[in-house]
Design a protein around this motif. Structure first.
Motif, PDB file in Angstrom:
ATOM      1  N   GLU A  24      12.552  77.243  56.397  1.00 48.74           N
ATOM      2  CA  GLU A  24      13.813  77.108  55.651  1.00 48.74           C
ATOM      3  C   GLU A  24      14.179  75.625  55.518  1.00 48.74           C
ATOM      4  O   GLU A  24      14.572  75.141  54.458  1.00 48.74           O
ATOM      5  CB  GLU A  24      14.909  77.899  56.393  1.00 48.74           C
ATOM      6  N   ARG A  25      14.018  74.896  56.634  1.00 50.08           N
ATOM      7  CA  ARG A  25      14.351  73.461  56.644  1.00 50.08           C
ATOM      8  C   ARG A  25      13.452  72.704  55.644  1.00 50.08           C
ATOM      9  O   ARG A  25      13.928  71.883  54.869  1.00 50.08           O
ATOM     10  CB  ARG A  25      14.132  72.926  58.062  1.00 50.08           C
ATOM     11  N   ARG A  34      14.338  73.189  51.949  1.00 47.34           N
ATOM     12  CA  ARG A  34      15.447  72.387  51.406  1.00 47.34           C
ATOM     13  C   ARG A  34      14.998  70.986  51.000  1.00 47.34           C
ATOM     14  O   ARG A  34      15.685  70.298  50.267  1.00 47.34           O
ATOM     15  CB  ARG A  34      16.583  72.305  52.448  1.00 47.34           C
TER      16      ARG A  34
END
Ligand SMILES: NC(=O)c1ccc[n+]([C@@H]2O[C@H](COP(=O)([O-])OP(=O)(O)OC[C@H]3O[C@@H](n4cnc5c(N)ncnc54)[C@H](OP(=O)(O)O)[C@@H]3O)[C@@H](O)[C@H]2O)c1
Length: 392
Positions: free
Chosen positions: A88-89, A92
């Motif tokens: 997820e990190r 981004r």
């Protein structure tokens, strides 16, 4: 490129940064102000971050560390051993992925490890690219992924079914996997295929001392063994092999290097490789394959002359056409033949590499012709660095 407005800019995730080419790409990307996620592994009790810090020191770029993030991964673990939060990190960040990591050993005995790193491990990196919604994917392949069925090698998918070694085969399989996966998921990609990369042509500096360096180092070792025999033991062993000191102080070392045909050795310097790769990474064309190769490759005869001159030797002779069938003349010749065996396919190579895409991407920039001045700078650096033992 489809995904992202400016595919050449923005942060990148780089694998293989602890290696020769990945290290140089890292340094150049940092110099251009890019932020990088370095994905790799710890080694020898050192964390990935410490390994990279050491490398930054070698490049004189310690102050660039703030542009880096480190991602310790195991390419062979499912999902690279990363948790979903990590994906997820990364998602981004909108990363371009530059996949440089590879097991670069040629020998058949390493087939399983080479396939695991270069093909199985690649699946994990591709999964990372898809799950993190990467902007684009760049694969560092090799000109020799072309295999041996065709001598006219184009900047196009590999056509050969036969290869010189598992390394070449794994690079061809990796290319297929990248183009199939990226096309299926609409992920823009490029494939960069360098020939044999040596040190910086301007300074002689290098981080690796295999390929071009290996035969020269082998000759130097043989020279020193026989010089010691002559100076310390009266030279009986040397004389039996026709090895002797010449009037000018040089060593006559009669060694024949058997090659099946004149062929060529396709060498490009790491400074050329880095500049050309950056030109591609900054303006990539989706699906393009780029040959970073030399139009004027060196010959083994010429390199043997360079090595003789550098090492103060005479008697090194390139024999064309004997194809290794001849009986070895002396133990030195036998040993040298053994030393260079893994590189044999590359010292009399007849493959030609077209490079329209590379020329377009680089404005026609070519690697420097490999002359004696470059050879000497590179070998002087290698000797001073004790072939890598005194690098850091
Ligand atoms: N050098 C050349 O002349 C040349 C020519 C044509 C193409 N290429 C291609 O360029 C790329 C870089 O080559 P290079 O010369 O820089 O190679 P290198 O110096 O041997 O570095 C290899 C890199 O790959 C990593 N790696 C190897 N096996 C791994 C594994 N099982 N798991 C995770 N990481 C692994 C290494 O990490 P560790 O440090 O942790 O081992 C290192 O960072 C490769 O894809 C190679 O095929 C190189």
């Amino acid at each position: 490129m489809k995904r992202g407005d400016a595919p050449g800019d923005g942060p990148c995730l780089l694998t293989g940064a602890t290696g020769f080419l990945g290290g140089h790409l890292m340094a150049e990307l940092l110099a251009r102000g890019r932020r990088l996620v370095i994905a790799g592994r710890p080694a020898g009790g050192e964390s990935l971050a410490d390994r990279i810090r050491r490398l930054l020191g070698w490049f004189g770029m310690q102050r660039r560390e703030a542009q880096l993030e480190f991602l310790e991964t195991d390419f062979l673990k499912p999902g690279l051993g990363l948790g979903s939060g990590e994906y997820e990190r990364l998602r981004r960040r909108g990363l371009a992925i530059i996949h440089c990591a590879s097991d670069t050993r040629f020998a058949e005995k390493n087939r399983a490890a080479v396939m695991a790193a270069n093909v199985t491990g690649l699946a994990g990196i591709l999964e990372l690219a898809l799950r993190s919604r990467a902007r684009c994917f760049h694969l560092l392949s090799s000109a020799y992924a072309a295999g041996i069925d065709h001598s006219d090698c184009r900047e196009a998918p590999v056509r050969s079914l036969r290869f010189n070694n598992p390394y070449e085969e794994s690079k061809a399989l990796a290319e297929k996997a990248v183009s199939a996966t990226c096309r299926a998921h609409g992920l823009p990609f490029t494939i960069i295929r360098p020939a044999i990369v040596y040190g910086d042509a301007r300074t002689g500096r290098s981080l690796r001392f295999n390929a071009l360096y290996h035969p020269v180092r082998s000759l130097l070792q043989l020279r020193d063994i026989y010089l010691a025999d002559i100076r310390e033991n009266g030279g009986k062993r040397s004389a039996a092999s026709g090895i002797r000191l010449e009037d000018g102080g040089g060593l006559r070392l009669p060694i024949r290097i058997f090659i099946p045909r004149e062929g060529k050795i396709n060498l490009v310097s790491v400074d050329y490789f880095t500049a050309a790769a950056l030109a591609i990474l900054e303006r990539p064309e989706d699906g393009a394959i780029y040959h970073l190769t030399s139009r004027r490759p060196a010959s083994m005869t010429r390199l043997a002359e360079f090595a003789e001159r550098f090492l103060g030797l005479s008697g090194v002779e390139v024999v064309i056409g004997a194809a290794g069938a001849a009986r070895m003349r002396n133990p030195a010749e036998e040993l040298f033949d053994l030393f260079i065996r893994p590189y044999r396919p590359y010292i009399a190579d007849c493959r030609d590499f077209s490079r329209e895409n590379a020329d377009r991407a680089t404005g026609g920039a070519q690697p420097p012709d490999f002359d004696y001045a470059i050879f000497r700078r590179c070998m002087e650096f290698a000797v001073a660095a004790d072939w890598g033992k005194k690098l850091f």
